[in-house]
Design a protein around this motif. Structure first.
Motif, PDB file in Angstrom:
ATOM      1  N   THR A   1       0.828  -1.201   0.000  1.00  0.00           N
ATOM      2  CA  THR A   1       0.000   0.000   0.000  1.00  0.00           C
ATOM      3  C   THR A   1       0.867   1.258   0.000  1.00  0.00           C
ATOM      4  N   ARG A   2       0.216   2.393  -0.135  1.00  0.00           N
ATOM      5  CA  ARG A   2       0.937   3.663  -0.059  1.00  0.00           C
ATOM      6  C   ARG A   2       1.559   3.850   1.318  1.00  0.00           C
TER       7      ARG A   2
ATOM      8  N   LYS B   1       5.858   4.104   2.511  1.00  0.00           N
ATOM      9  CA  LYS B   1       6.423   5.172   3.346  1.00  0.00           C
ATOM     10  C   LYS B   1       7.243   4.628   4.510  1.00  0.00           C
TER      11      LYS B   1
ATOM     12  N   ASP C   1      -3.840   2.216  -9.588  1.00  0.00           N
ATOM     13  CA  ASP C   1      -4.291   2.577  -8.242  1.00  0.00           C
ATOM     14  C   ASP C   1      -4.815   1.346  -7.513  1.00  0.00           C
TER      15      ASP C   1
ATOM     16  N   ALA D   1       1.093   0.010  -5.068  1.00  0.00           N
ATOM     17  CA  ALA D   1       0.739   1.402  -4.770  1.00  0.00           C
ATOM     18  C   ALA D   1       1.399   2.422  -5.684  1.00  0.00           C
ATOM     19  N   SER D   2       2.567   2.107  -6.196  1.00  0.00           N
ATOM     20  CA  SER D   2       3.311   3.079  -7.003  1.00  0.00           C
ATOM     21  C   SER D   2       2.771   3.225  -8.418  1.00  0.00           C
TER      22      SER D   2
ATOM     23  N   TYR E   1       7.651   7.677  -8.553  1.00  0.00           N
ATOM     24  CA  TYR E   1       6.594   7.770  -7.543  1.00  0.00           C
ATOM     25  C   TYR E   1       7.227   8.244  -6.243  1.00  0.00           C
TER      26      TYR E   1
ATOM     27  N   ALA F   1       6.910   8.536  -2.637  1.00  0.00           N
ATOM     28  CA  ALA F   1       6.062   7.833  -1.674  1.00  0.00           C
ATOM     29  C   ALA F   1       5.500   8.755  -0.597  1.00  0.00           C
TER      30      ALA F   1
ATOM     31  N   GLU G   1       2.878  10.755  -2.229  1.00  0.00           N
ATOM     32  CA  GLU G   1       1.929   9.943  -3.001  1.00  0.00           C
ATOM     33  C   GLU G   1       1.617  10.563  -4.365  1.00  0.00           C
ATOM     34  N   LYS G   2       2.654  10.983  -5.063  1.00  0.00           N
ATOM     35  CA  LYS G   2       2.431  11.629  -6.353  1.00  0.00           C
ATOM     36  C   LYS G   2       3.502  11.229  -7.354  1.00  0.00           C
TER      37      LYS G   2
END
Length: 397
Positions: free
Chosen positions: A274-275, A279, A296, A300-301, A315, A317, A320-321
């Motif tokens: 996941t995002r 992280k 999506d 996550a990336s 990406y 992290a 998230e962009k």
């Protein structure tokens, strides 16, 4: 019976073909049928090659009974009252192709979708192996480009698969190139071929934590998923209902740098990472080659699909962009969604061979095994019985 090989008309262009000249010539001689090819300036196999094998070129295919393409045929090119074979991307009610299926019904077309051609539940024709072959190669290429450690020629500039493999020879793979591959199907098997051609050492999942130097390791579902309640892993239970499972990918993520996603993803299943996972301080992966390319979703990336012309992005992290591929803080991403197009000659040969073995005979034996019947989405101006659920889908198109 007269068979036509259509020119691919979808944009972006696709250089693949369902039947190569050798297949067409064999088909013509074995079944004593007519077969023609629509001229094409973009096809990886030239018009001249078809002519050399005795296959006539014909622009107007309206006198053909059966037409073979690869990707969706543009609506304006659909000829009424014909049998078409192509990947329609409609049976899952993909919104972007509802009008295509509606047009097939309205024009009295029998649509046979390659994705639905199955024997004992298993697909008999697919390009998945080539997605894996190229996806793993692109992951290595992207890594080399991002970190400036080596340079690989783009796969689509290679003449064929062997030329692509030749690019991998003699490279001194960096010690931190530690690779995880998820999946065990056609896609993952193709990725394995590329990693083996690269000469990178393979290790078991159990060895990942303590291995020094470069490696690749293949994770199956029992490695990257676990039961949510800690009970013993049950493979059949996972496939029947994945709601009682959770990701176990973080057991391996701290020890790898490049992740190649070659799994099949069930939308009911947990995300692989996941995002929030990306992280974490112990998330060591800095490059993702997402062959499965579920936007999506479980990886996550993967924010969007990329293209053959521009296959890589970054990406970030913690925000998230998407950012530039060479951003030093970014996870590199390869998410091309039409990877087999990069090796069109080999992919066409393999696909056509499967067609000749598993599908073409059914056109001439009355479809005794009902393989064509089960893959027919519409015919005679109506949706087939097993696809009546698509009626609302096309009514709203």
């Amino acid at each position: 019976m007269k068979i036509g090989i259509v020119r691919e008309g979808k944009i972006p262009i696709d250089k693949r073909v369902a039947l190569i000249p050798e297949h067409a010539a064999y088909l013509k001689n074995k079944f004593k049928c007519e077969i023609v090819a629509q001229p094409s300036a973009i096809r990886a196999i030239s018009d001249e090659e078809y002519v050399r094998y005795g296959i006539d070129l014909q622009e107007d295919l309206s006198d053909c009974d059966v037409l073979f393409g690869v990707k969706e045929v543009p609506i304006q090119d659909l000829i009424p009252n014909k049998t078409y074979f192509f990947f329609s991307h409609t049976y899952k009610q993909q919104p972007y192709n509802a009008k295509l299926l509606r047009a097939c019904v309205e024009r009295n077309i029998r649509l046979i979708d390659y994705e639905l051609l199955k024997n004992n539940g298993a697909r008999v024709v697919a390009f998945g192996r080539f997605a894996g072959l190229v996806g793993a190669y692109n992951g290595l290429r992207g890594w080399g480009e991002k970190y400036g450690q080596f340079v690989l020629k783009p796969a689509h500039e290679c003449h064929d698969m062997q030329d692509m493999f030749d690019q991998l020879k003699g490279i001194d793979w960096p010690a931190d190139l530690r690779i995880l591959l998820t999946g065990k199907g056609r896609v993952a098997s193709g990725a394995v071929e590329t990693l083996q051609a690269a000469g990178i050492p393979e290790i078991t999942p159990e060895e990942v934590e303590n291995h020094e130097g470069s490696f690749w390791s293949q994770l199956d579902v029992e490695h990257y998923y676990r039961t949510s309640d800690g009970s013993p892993f049950d493979r059949k239970a996972l496939f029947a209902d994945p709601s009682g499972f959770e990701s176990n990918f973080m057991q391996y993520a701290p020890y790898a740098k490049l992740y190649i996603a070659g799994h099949y993803y069930d939308s009911r299943a947990p995300f692989i990472f996941t995002r929030a996972d990306a992280k974490r301080l112990d998330f060591a992966i800095t490059y993702v080659s997402d062959i499965s390319c579920d936007i999506d979703g479980p990886v996550a990336s993967t924010l969007r699909a990329s293209t053959i012309a521009e296959p890589f992005y970054g990406y970030l992290a913690h925000e998230e962009k998407e950012v530039a591929h060479d951003d030093p803080e970014a996870i590199g991403v390869m998410a091309v969604d039409n990877l087999p197009c990069e090796l069109p000659r080999d992919a066409s040969l393999s696909f056509g061979s499967d067609l000749m073995e598993h599908v073409i005979p059914a056109l001439f034996d009355g479809d005794k095994a009902l393989i064509l019947h089960r893959a027919t989405e519409c015919a005679d101006g109506v949706l087939a019985k097993d696809f009546k659920y698509l009626q609302t889908y096309i009514d709203k198109a």
